[in-house]
Scaffold this motif. Structure first.
Motif, PDB file in Angstrom:
ATOM      1  N   SER A 183      56.233-102.606  29.323  1.00 57.73           N
ATOM      2  CA  SER A 183      57.233-102.634  28.253  1.00 57.73           C
ATOM      3  C   SER A 183      56.643-103.180  26.951  1.00 57.73           C
ATOM      4  CB  SER A 183      58.444-103.459  28.672  1.00 57.73           C
ATOM      5  OG  SER A 183      58.083-104.813  28.838  1.00 57.73           O
ATOM      6  N   LEU A 184      55.655-104.063  27.035  1.00 51.53           N
ATOM      7  CA  LEU A 184      55.003-104.579  25.836  1.00 51.53           C
ATOM      8  C   LEU A 184      54.107-103.536  25.178  1.00 51.53           C
ATOM      9  CD1 LEU A 184      53.981-108.136  27.075  1.00 51.53           C
ATOM     10  CD2 LEU A 184      55.875-107.539  25.555  1.00 51.53           C
ATOM     11  N   PHE A 204      46.317 -98.823  35.357  1.00 49.95           N
ATOM     12  CA  PHE A 204      46.029 -98.769  33.928  1.00 49.95           C
ATOM     13  C   PHE A 204      47.143 -98.024  33.202  1.00 49.95           C
ATOM     14  CE2 PHE A 204      41.970 -98.916  36.097  1.00 49.95           C
ATOM     15  CZ  PHE A 204      41.277 -99.883  35.391  1.00 49.95           C
ATOM     16  N   PHE A 205      47.352 -98.371  31.938  1.00 53.35           N
ATOM     17  CA  PHE A 205      48.277 -97.656  31.070  1.00 53.35           C
ATOM     18  C   PHE A 205      47.446 -96.966  29.999  1.00 53.35           C
ATOM     19  CE2 PHE A 205      51.067 -97.574  27.272  1.00 53.35           C
ATOM     20  CZ  PHE A 205      52.019 -96.712  27.774  1.00 53.35           C
ATOM     21  N   ILE A 229      55.409-107.402  37.388  1.00 57.91           N
ATOM     22  CA  ILE A 229      54.261-107.632  36.502  1.00 57.91           C
ATOM     23  C   ILE A 229      53.906-106.348  35.763  1.00 57.91           C
ATOM     24  CG2 ILE A 229      51.788-108.134  36.455  1.00 57.91           C
ATOM     25  CD1 ILE A 229      52.305-110.111  38.770  1.00 57.91           C
ATOM     26  N   ILE A 230      53.845-105.236  36.494  1.00 58.21           N
ATOM     27  CA  ILE A 230      53.488-103.947  35.880  1.00 58.21           C
ATOM     28  C   ILE A 230      54.539-103.541  34.853  1.00 58.21           C
ATOM     29  CG2 ILE A 230      53.221-101.479  36.338  1.00 58.21           C
ATOM     30  CD1 ILE A 230      51.938-102.284  39.036  1.00 58.21           C
ATOM     31  N   SER A 272      42.944 -97.116  26.983  1.00 59.27           N
ATOM     32  CA  SER A 272      43.281 -97.458  28.359  1.00 59.27           C
ATOM     33  C   SER A 272      43.343 -98.978  28.490  1.00 59.27           C
ATOM     34  CB  SER A 272      42.236 -96.883  29.312  1.00 59.27           C
ATOM     35  OG  SER A 272      42.580 -97.172  30.640  1.00 59.27           O
ATOM     36  N   VAL A 273      44.498 -99.479  28.939  1.00 55.90           N
ATOM     37  CA  VAL A 273      44.710-100.921  29.061  1.00 55.90           C
ATOM     38  C   VAL A 273      44.992-101.245  30.522  1.00 55.90           C
ATOM     39  CG1 VAL A 273      46.140-102.865  28.327  1.00 55.90           C
ATOM     40  CG2 VAL A 273      45.685-100.982  26.746  1.00 55.90           C
TER      41      VAL A 273
END
Length: 106
Positions: A13-14, A40-41, A7-8, A52-53
């Motif tokens: 990658s998106l 978070f990314f 999932i991560i 921050s997503v």
């Protein structure tokens, strides 16, 4: 753990665009009230605000499983990983400190 990692990586990658003058990193936050870890990314272009997503919420609240997930994540991607809320805690297997100093907003 494999499902969480998939999932991560899928969501990562998106979001990951190879843009110049941009810093990318991953943040793992400890949520002791909800008994979970949040991933978070973060990305920040030069002279722009931080973005921050949220990627995933890990409901399996054990440091052993988190350590295994972080090791598998490091094998797939080479992003810096910052930890929030882990001050003074040790990784169970390697016995190293996870987070040395508290962040400003902790």
């Amino acid at each position: 753990m494999n499902r969480d990692l998939d999932i991560i990586l899928g969501r990562l990658s998106l979001l990951f665009k190879r843009t110049t003058k941009t810093r990318y990193w991953i943040v793992i936050a400890n949520d002791p009230y909800d008994h979970s870890y949040n991933v978070f990314f973060n990305s920040q272009r030069a002279n722009e605000r931080l973005r921050s997503v949220p990627l995933h919420k890990l409901s399996n609240y054990t440091l052993t499983n988190l350590e295994n997930l972080v090791e598998a994540l490091h094998q797939q991607v080479k992003f810096t990983i910052e930890y929030i809320g882990f001050t003074g805690l040790l990784w169970p297997r390697s016995q190293t400190i996870i987070q040395r100093k508290r962040m400003k907003l902790e």
